[in-house]
Write a protein that holds these residues in place. Structure first.
Motif, PDB file in Angstrom:
ATOM      1  N   ARG B 187       0.807  -1.222   0.000  1.00 48.66           N
ATOM      2  CA  ARG B 187       0.000   0.000   0.000  1.00 48.66           C
ATOM      3  C   ARG B 187       0.837   1.268   0.000  1.00 48.66           C
ATOM      4  O   ARG B 187       0.311   2.346  -0.264  1.00 48.66           O
ATOM      5  N   VAL B 189       3.679   1.748  -1.850  1.00 52.38           N
ATOM      6  CA  VAL B 189       4.398   2.053  -3.088  1.00 52.38           C
ATOM      7  C   VAL B 189       3.408   2.405  -4.204  1.00 52.38           C
ATOM      8  O   VAL B 189       2.279   1.930  -4.193  1.00 52.38           O
ATOM      9  N   PRO B 190       3.816   3.261  -5.154  1.00 45.85           N
ATOM     10  CA  PRO B 190       2.922   3.606  -6.261  1.00 45.85           C
ATOM     11  C   PRO B 190       2.744   2.414  -7.205  1.00 45.85           C
ATOM     12  O   PRO B 190       3.624   1.558  -7.297  1.00 45.85           O
ATOM     13  N   ILE B 192       2.870   2.317 -10.353  1.00 49.18           N
ATOM     14  CA  ILE B 192       3.849   2.286 -11.446  1.00 49.18           C
ATOM     15  C   ILE B 192       5.026   1.379 -11.101  1.00 49.18           C
ATOM     16  O   ILE B 192       5.479   0.598 -11.926  1.00 49.18           O
ATOM     17  N   THR B 193       5.506   1.462  -9.825  1.00 45.26           N
ATOM     18  CA  THR B 193       6.663   0.636  -9.477  1.00 45.26           C
ATOM     19  C   THR B 193       6.294  -0.846  -9.536  1.00 45.26           C
ATOM     20  O   THR B 193       7.119  -1.675  -9.916  1.00 45.26           O
ATOM     21  N   VAL B 194       5.045  -1.165  -9.176  1.00 41.70           N
ATOM     22  CA  VAL B 194       4.608  -2.556  -9.240  1.00 41.70           C
ATOM     23  C   VAL B 194       4.584  -3.032 -10.697  1.00 41.70           C
ATOM     24  O   VAL B 194       4.983  -4.153 -11.011  1.00 41.70           O
ATOM     25  N   PHE B 196       6.489  -1.865 -13.008  1.00 43.80           N
ATOM     26  CA  PHE B 196       7.890  -2.050 -13.385  1.00 43.80           C
ATOM     27  C   PHE B 196       8.403  -3.404 -12.925  1.00 43.80           C
ATOM     28  O   PHE B 196       9.129  -4.081 -13.647  1.00 43.80           O
ATOM     29  N   VAL B 197       8.022  -3.784 -11.694  1.00 47.95           N
ATOM     30  CA  VAL B 197       8.440  -5.088 -11.193  1.00 47.95           C
ATOM     31  C   VAL B 197       7.950  -6.168 -12.144  1.00 47.95           C
ATOM     32  O   VAL B 197       8.698  -7.066 -12.536  1.00 47.95           O
ATOM     33  N   ILE B 200       9.834  -5.504 -15.806  1.00 44.49           N
ATOM     34  CA  ILE B 200      11.295  -5.499 -15.926  1.00 44.49           C
ATOM     35  C   ILE B 200      11.960  -6.495 -14.990  1.00 44.49           C
ATOM     36  O   ILE B 200      12.860  -7.232 -15.380  1.00 44.49           O
ATOM     37  N   MET B 201      11.505  -6.538 -13.708  1.00 43.83           N
ATOM     38  CA  MET B 201      12.202  -7.386 -12.739  1.00 43.83           C
ATOM     39  C   MET B 201      11.828  -8.855 -12.849  1.00 43.83           C
ATOM     40  O   MET B 201      12.649  -9.724 -12.606  1.00 43.83           O
TER      41      MET B 201
END
Lengths: 377, 347
Positions: B187, B189-190, B192-194, B196-197, B200-201
């Motif tokens: 809750r 983190v934005p 967008i980062t999820v 990206f995970v 990309i990750m």
């Protein structure tokens, strides 16, 4: 097996399961990195970044390291968030009060505003404002002149740059501190004598800005003021606020303003009707009863969702990445990641930053809630 | 009605300030409404071959009409588009049929239609069975993709959220700690980062040679992310269930799972429904973020259509259209959720 034994077995197997999962992730990730010939670790932070950033509050050039890029991203994220929080607070309180206006047109317009922006995605909102600024604002040659102190055109907002000497900064800080003490004391005395305080934040801002401007003008504060100047193709000098930042701030403020307005409305409605009737019957005007009687009581209900709203503003400022505003996600999880390929380290650092901010804001919320509960009857 | 109208009129001149506001709004309406109506209706062009057929003084709705099918179906092959309609139609018909059922069966049928949704999307939209060609997910797009991501994420977030919510309230410290940590981290983190995970990750985390479809990765990531929010919503519902219910259920000799399954959760979920609908509205809007990782949802389809050489310079029409679509759906669902809430309060 009894309950306690079951509980111990379940917990131990959870720990074992999580450890196995983590072990699996680490092993496969290491194998994948080795196969791709990549190393891991935070060593890349000392490498030269080599790319430019369109906007930065702290000094930055392509010669700086990736660590510096991380810091630039954080400051830009915080800058956009803080301005947007101020913006959505102002909009939210005005619209929230307007929602309950006795004038049906004002209430209707406020309702249309809230429903429109709550129900349209924030990203669309930001992209739209970015498009409007880039295409419908004047070209550089026909910039709006902002009363001689700045310019506004499709490349952004240009304002004077004030670069103060360390002593000058100290003087400015002193002015603010002295004004605050003075205003607080005066307000306290006023409250004792007349029963009314004064609008403290407003007076502090007004007085200290005037004094600082005056001191700058007569040259007491050693500072260089660089005014933006217009040439035919460009505007040089001063600070320029890029259109991406303006679009992001406008989008965030308008979107979150709609949510804050609903919290404010809910808070105002939670105050018993007798309170405003009593306030009016003691001879207070509408505005006085709102400011001195209703709002202070409504704040208890408004503040908790308002604080989580501000956390959302910080998180949503990451949408700046979609219009290439150089905030954390764009320049660190975007450009830096593409250049170095350190996906895991970078994404974890970005998440850690947001997690820290979120924890800080939750801390503030908990302290506030404790304080309010303590005061409750 | 007449009384309401009279109080409306009286509100316009209740005080000097009120009169000033009325005049201000009247003036503003005088300034803006004719311009907007001229642009959106009177000077607008509804039928045109391409951008040249549109005037610059009015809206070019012909652009929206010409590209409407793409906005709905994305880049899905035109000959196969009936499959999308079937994929969405089957669960929808099942859900609508619940309206004629008794109250008791309605819940089960609605639940069944949510379960049917991913299956029918997989069967018909992806294909590969019953002689239907496989349509790669990179061709999926438009409003259909928006709905696929939003509905499947929220549907799978429901069981995840229930487990996390029960976990957070568990008496076992390890379980409570693990659930709470997951919920709080997700809750904070934005989204967008999820994303990206997921995009990309994720490839680093799976053994070489294993490839998971990008859309599926996105849906899994959004489900887990939404699960954390769902957990908090359901936790609110669990807290709202009277303590007596827990005690009575235990006194009946129910074990933990029995008491949750038959006594507590049915009540907690019913209380949470309005909040779940609000959560869905939030994620429905947030699906627009997938344009950052290169998926073509409704917004991204509209944006890419504005750079179509046949239709250049109609960005405003595109934004207005996309905003209108999101508005209609979110506003409608929001009303429904408030209606449910009001109905619950009456009980």
């Amino acid at each position: 097996m009894n309950r306690q034994q079951i509980s111990i077995v379940v917990q131990i197997s959870t720990i074992v399961g999580l450890c196995l999962f983590a072990w699996f992730l680490i092993v496969t990730t290491k194998a994948n990195l080795a196969a791709a010939g990549m190393s891991s670790g935070l060593g890349f932070l000392d490498e030269k970044a080599g790319f430019d950033v369109a906007f930065s509050l702290i000094e930055y050039s392509g010669d700086n390291t990736y660590w510096r890029v991380f810091l630039v991203g954080i400051t830009n994220t915080l800058l956009a968030s803080v301005i947007a929080i101020v913006g959505c607070t102002v909009i939210g309180f005005l619209v929230g009060i307007a929602l309950l206006s006795r004038n049906p047109l004002t209430a209707g317009v406020a309702r249309v505003y809230v429903e429109t922006f709550r129900n349209v995605p924030l990203l669309l909102n930001i992209l739209f404002w970015y498009f409007v600024i880039l295409n419908l604002f004047p070209r550089v040659a026909d910039s709006f002149d902002l009363f001689g102190i700045g310019f506004l055109n499709q490349r952004g907002l240009y304002l004077p740059l004030i670069e103060a000497t360390p002593l000058g900064r100290l003087i400015m800080l002193a002015v603010v501190v002295v004004t605050s003490i003075g205003v607080f004391n005066y307000s306290k005395r006023q409250t004792e004598v007349t029963g009314f305080g004064i609008f403290r934040t407003g007076w502090i801002a007004l007085i200290s800005c005037t004094v600082i401007a005056l001191l700058l003008w007569i040259g007491v504060i050693g500072a260089e003021v660089e005014m933006p100047a217009k040439s035919r193709f460009n505007i040089t000098g001063g600070i320029s606020i890029i259109p991406e930042l303006v679009a992001l701030i406008v989008g965030l403020s308008i979107y979150h303003g709609a949510f804050v307005a609903e919290y404010v409305r809910g808070g105002l409605l939670s105050v018993a009707k007798g309170q405003s009737e009593a306030a009016l019957s003691t001879g207070l005007t509408d505005w006085q009863s709102m400011r001195l009687v209703i709002l202070p009581q409504a704040m208890r209900v408004i503040i908790p969702p308002y604080i989580s709203n501000n956390l959302n503003v910080v998180k949503n400022s990451s949408l700046g990445a979609a219009i290439a505003f150089p905030e954390l996600v764009n320049i660190f999880a975007g450009t830096s990641l593409n250049q170095t390929g350190r996906a895991i380290e970078i994404v974890l650092m970005v998440m850690a930053f947001y997690f820290t901010i979120s924890m800080l804001i939750s801390l503030v919320l908990n302290i506030y809630n404790k304080k309010v509960q303590f005061n409750e009857r | 009605m007449n009384g309401k109208f009279m109080s409306f009129i009286r509100g316009l001149y209740a005080s000097p300030f009120s009169i000033a506001m009325t005049l201000f709004w009247a003036y503003l309406a005088f300034l803006t409404i004719p311009t907007v109506v001229n642009w959106a209706v009177i000077n607008a062009v509804f039928v045109a071959e391409d951008g040249d057929g549109c005037s610059r003084s009015g809206a070019c709705w012909a652009f929206i009409i010409a590209r409407f099918d793409d906005f709905v179906f994305g880049r899905y092959p035109e000959a196969e588009r009936w499959r999308i309609i079937v994929a969405f139609g089957l669960p929808l018909i099942l859900a609508l049929s619940s309206l004629i059922m008794s109250q008791k069966q309605r819940g089960k049928i609605l639940f069944g239609s949510i379960l049917l949704f991913p299956i029918s999307v997989l069967l018909f939209m992806y294909g590969g069975v019953l002689g239907m060609e496989v349509v790669e997910t990179r061709l999926w797009g438009g409003f259909a993709l928006t709905l696929v991501i939003a509905i499947s994420s929220i549907a799978s977030a429901l069981p995840i959220g229930i487990l996390l919510a029960l976990g957070r309230r568990s008496h076992m410290p390890v379980i409570a700690l693990v659930s709470t940590t997951f919920i709080e981290v997700a809750r904070s983190v934005p989204m967008i980062t999820v994303l990206f995970v997921a995009s990309i990750m994720f490839p680093f985390f799976v053994p070489e040679g294993v490839e998971v479809d990008k859309l599926l990765r996105t849906i899994i990531a959004v489900s887990l992310f939404a699960g954390a929010y769902m957990a908090e919503v359901i936790r609110g519902g669990l807290q709202a269930v009277d303590t007596g219910q827990y005690e009575a259920s235990a006194a009946m000799g129910h074990g933990y799972w029995q008491s949750m399954r038959f006594i507590i959760l049915p009540q907690a979920l019913r209380i949470s429904i309005p909040a779940i609908v609000n959560l869905f509205i939030g994620f429905f809007k947030d699906t627009t973020l997938v344009l950052v990782i290169g998926l073509f949802d409704l917004l991204n389809m509209v944006l890419s259509a504005t750079s179509d050489p046949k239709w250049l310079g109609f960005e405003v029409e595109g934004y207005v259209f996309a905003a209108a679509v999101y508005f209609i759906f979110c506003f409608g669902m929001g009303h429904y959720s408030r209606h449910l809430e009001a109905k619950q309060k009456q009980r």
